[in-house]
Design an enzyme around this catalytic site. Structure first.
Site, PDB file in Angstrom:
ATOM      1  N   ASP A 154       0.603  -1.168  -0.092  1.00  0.00           N
ATOM      2  CA  ASP A 154      -0.028   0.074   0.049  1.00  0.00           C
ATOM      3  C   ASP A 154       0.920   1.445  -0.057  1.00  0.00           C
ATOM      4  O   ASP A 154       2.137   1.192   0.180  1.00  0.00           O
ATOM      5  CB  ASP A 154      -0.900  -0.172   1.424  1.00  0.00           C
ATOM      6  CG  ASP A 154      -0.303  -0.635   2.600  1.00  0.00           C
ATOM      7  OD1 ASP A 154       1.012  -0.655   2.601  1.00  0.00           O
ATOM      8  OD2 ASP A 154      -1.019  -0.948   3.422  1.00  0.00           O
TER       9      ASP A 154
ATOM     10  N   ASP B 217      -7.706  -3.333  14.287  1.00  0.00           N
ATOM     11  CA  ASP B 217      -9.093  -3.717  13.963  1.00  0.00           C
ATOM     12  C   ASP B 217      -9.127  -4.890  12.856  1.00  0.00           C
ATOM     13  O   ASP B 217     -10.117  -5.248  12.384  1.00  0.00           O
ATOM     14  CB  ASP B 217      -9.680  -2.576  13.405  1.00  0.00           C
ATOM     15  CG  ASP B 217      -8.944  -1.881  12.367  1.00  0.00           C
ATOM     16  OD1 ASP B 217      -8.129  -2.654  11.553  1.00  0.00           O
ATOM     17  OD2 ASP B 217      -9.662  -0.972  11.671  1.00  0.00           O
TER      18      ASP B 217
ATOM     19  N   HIS C  26      -7.332  -5.227  10.096  1.00  0.00           N
ATOM     20  CA  HIS C  26      -7.187  -5.078   8.538  1.00  0.00           C
ATOM     21  C   HIS C  26      -5.586  -5.251   8.431  1.00  0.00           C
ATOM     22  O   HIS C  26      -4.954  -5.389   8.773  1.00  0.00           O
ATOM     23  CB  HIS C  26      -7.352  -3.422   8.372  1.00  0.00           C
ATOM     24  CG  HIS C  26      -6.252  -2.349   8.917  1.00  0.00           C
ATOM     25  ND1 HIS C  26      -6.505  -1.617   9.720  1.00  0.00           N
ATOM     26  CD2 HIS C  26      -4.979  -2.227   8.357  1.00  0.00           C
ATOM     27  CE1 HIS C  26      -5.418  -0.926  10.056  1.00  0.00           C
ATOM     28  NE2 HIS C  26      -4.415  -1.194   9.159  1.00  0.00           N
TER      29      HIS C  26
ATOM     30  N   GLU D 106      -9.633  -2.086   5.367  1.00  0.00           N
ATOM     31  CA  GLU D 106     -10.499  -1.712   6.496  1.00  0.00           C
ATOM     32  C   GLU D 106     -11.422  -2.388   6.811  1.00  0.00           C
ATOM     33  O   GLU D 106     -11.837  -3.137   5.906  1.00  0.00           O
ATOM     34  CB  GLU D 106     -10.615  -0.155   6.490  1.00  0.00           C
ATOM     35  CG  GLU D 106      -9.457   0.849   6.417  1.00  0.00           C
ATOM     36  CD  GLU D 106      -8.584   0.975   7.717  1.00  0.00           C
ATOM     37  OE1 GLU D 106      -8.796   0.140   8.569  1.00  0.00           O
ATOM     38  OE2 GLU D 106      -8.110   2.171   7.953  1.00  0.00           O
TER      39      GLU D 106
HETATM   40  C1  GLP Z   1      -1.025  -0.008   8.474  1.00  0.00           C
HETATM   41  C2  GLP Z   1      -0.484  -0.663   7.223  1.00  0.00           C
HETATM   42  C3  GLP Z   1      -0.672  -2.003   7.286  1.00  0.00           C
HETATM   43  C4  GLP Z   1      -0.113  -2.592   8.698  1.00  0.00           C
HETATM   44  C5  GLP Z   1      -0.749  -1.585   9.961  1.00  0.00           C
HETATM   45  C6  GLP Z   1      -0.129  -2.240  11.364  1.00  0.00           C
HETATM   46  O1  GLP Z   1      -2.325   0.265   8.594  1.00  0.00           O
HETATM   47  N1  GLP Z   1      -1.325  -0.228   6.221  1.00  0.00           N
HETATM   48  O2  GLP Z   1       0.007  -2.696   6.641  1.00  0.00           O
HETATM   49  O3  GLP Z   1       0.021  -3.775   8.776  1.00  0.00           O
HETATM   50  O4  GLP Z   1      -0.532  -0.313   9.746  1.00  0.00           O
HETATM   51  O5  GLP Z   1       0.930  -1.401  11.389  1.00  0.00           O
HETATM   52  P1  GLP Z   1       2.181  -1.726  12.670  1.00  0.00           P
HETATM   53  O6  GLP Z   1       3.089  -2.714  12.342  1.00  0.00           O
HETATM   54  O7  GLP Z   1       2.856  -0.503  12.896  1.00  0.00           O
HETATM   55  O8  GLP Z   1       1.317  -1.851  13.948  1.00  0.00           O
END
Ligand code: GLP
Length: 260
Positions: A72, A141, A143, A148
């Site tokens: 992304d 959540d 995702h 989402e």
């Molecule tokens: C963002 C990214 C996800 C990632 C999530 C959790 O929303 N788009 O790909 O998994 O954050 O991030 P973190 O690893 O910092 O908890």
């Protein structure tokens, strides 16, 4: 689904990095037969990137014939913006390994025609023969990528509006100022991720416990997009004890038993 439960973040990172390196080495990629790897950003994969860099420096793995596709990118952030996922990937991984620049794919957050950018991304994945292994993190959540809650479980690469919760959580990278966080992002779809021949999701810490619980014990639902992994032929969740803390004791016992 395989569930690997390790005591802490360090062990999660080492296990996942070794797994990825082994998969690449076993595949024995060449320029005509490259290994296609899907990659995430976020704080969770940082330990894996650090371990993979170490393994590369020790000549235990090479990325010379690896093609990558990132999950992304924020809409509206140029590649040189310190919070863009482009910047993150080069800083934390690509600048430190032998990957060829032309083998790196990240959605362009500044694309004029977003729909075309997303459609072209799907085409490029197909042109490379599909993704062999998709590594991902997970939101609180549930995702995956920026899919989402209530994203279609068959979704493809597209633009998504970020929820207020995700914007709040991600504001820690934007001086805790939610007004600086982009409100939309381009993301591969749940369907895009599930088309990979193998999907490995990492989770650590108490904050991810609910998402891990839903992903493993919850019913398949677009409310928790991680649950799509239950339908995948080769899905792996690698988590630490804290992230596994809401799983039923018998669930933990089962997965530890079969992995012993
Ligand atoms: C963002 C990214 C996800 C990632 C999530 C959790 O929303 N788009 O790909 O998994 O954050 O991030 P973190 O690893 O910092 O908890």
């Amino acid at each position: 689904m395989r569930v690997i439960i390790k005591p802490d973040y360090e062990n999660v990172s080492v296990w996942a990095a070794q797994y990825i390196a082994n998969r690449i080495n076993k595949f024995a990629p060449t320029s005509d037969h490259p290994f296609v790897l899907g990659l995430p950003t976020g704080s969770t994969p940082l330990g894996v990137y650090r371990e993979l860099i170490k393994m590369y420096q020790q000549n235990k793995v090479s990325f010379a014939n690896v093609i990558t596709f990132n999950m992304d990118e924020y809409v509206g952030l140029p590649a040189d913006h310190p919070q863009s996922y482009h910047y993150f990937m080069f800083e934390n991984f690509f600048n430190h390994i032998d990957i060829k620049k032309e083998n790196i794919h990240i959605l362009n957050g500044m694309a004029k025609d977003i729909e075309k950018e997303c459609a072209d991304y799907e085409k490029s994945i197909l042109a490379c023969g599909g993704i062999e292994l998709f590594l991902g993190g997970i939101g609180e959540d549930g995702h995956i990528a920026f899919n989402e809650p209530f994203s279609s479980l068959s979704s493809r690469t597209r633009i998504k509006t970020l929820t207020s919760d995700t914007i709040k959580v991600n504001s820690r990278f934007f001086n805790n100022d939610i007004t600086q966080v982009p409100t939309t992002a381009m993301t591969v779809g749940v369907g895009t991720i599930m088309d990979a021949r193998e999907v490995m999701i990492l989770a650590n810490g108490n904050k991810k416990a609910k998402a891990v619980y839903q992903g493993i014990e919850g019913a398949i639902s677009h409310k928790w997009t991680i649950t799509a992994l239950q339908n995948h032929k080769h899905g792996i969740i690698v988590c630490d004890d804290a992230a596994a803390s809401l799983l039923a004791p018998e669930t933990i016992k089962y997965f530890k038993d079969i992995e012993r």
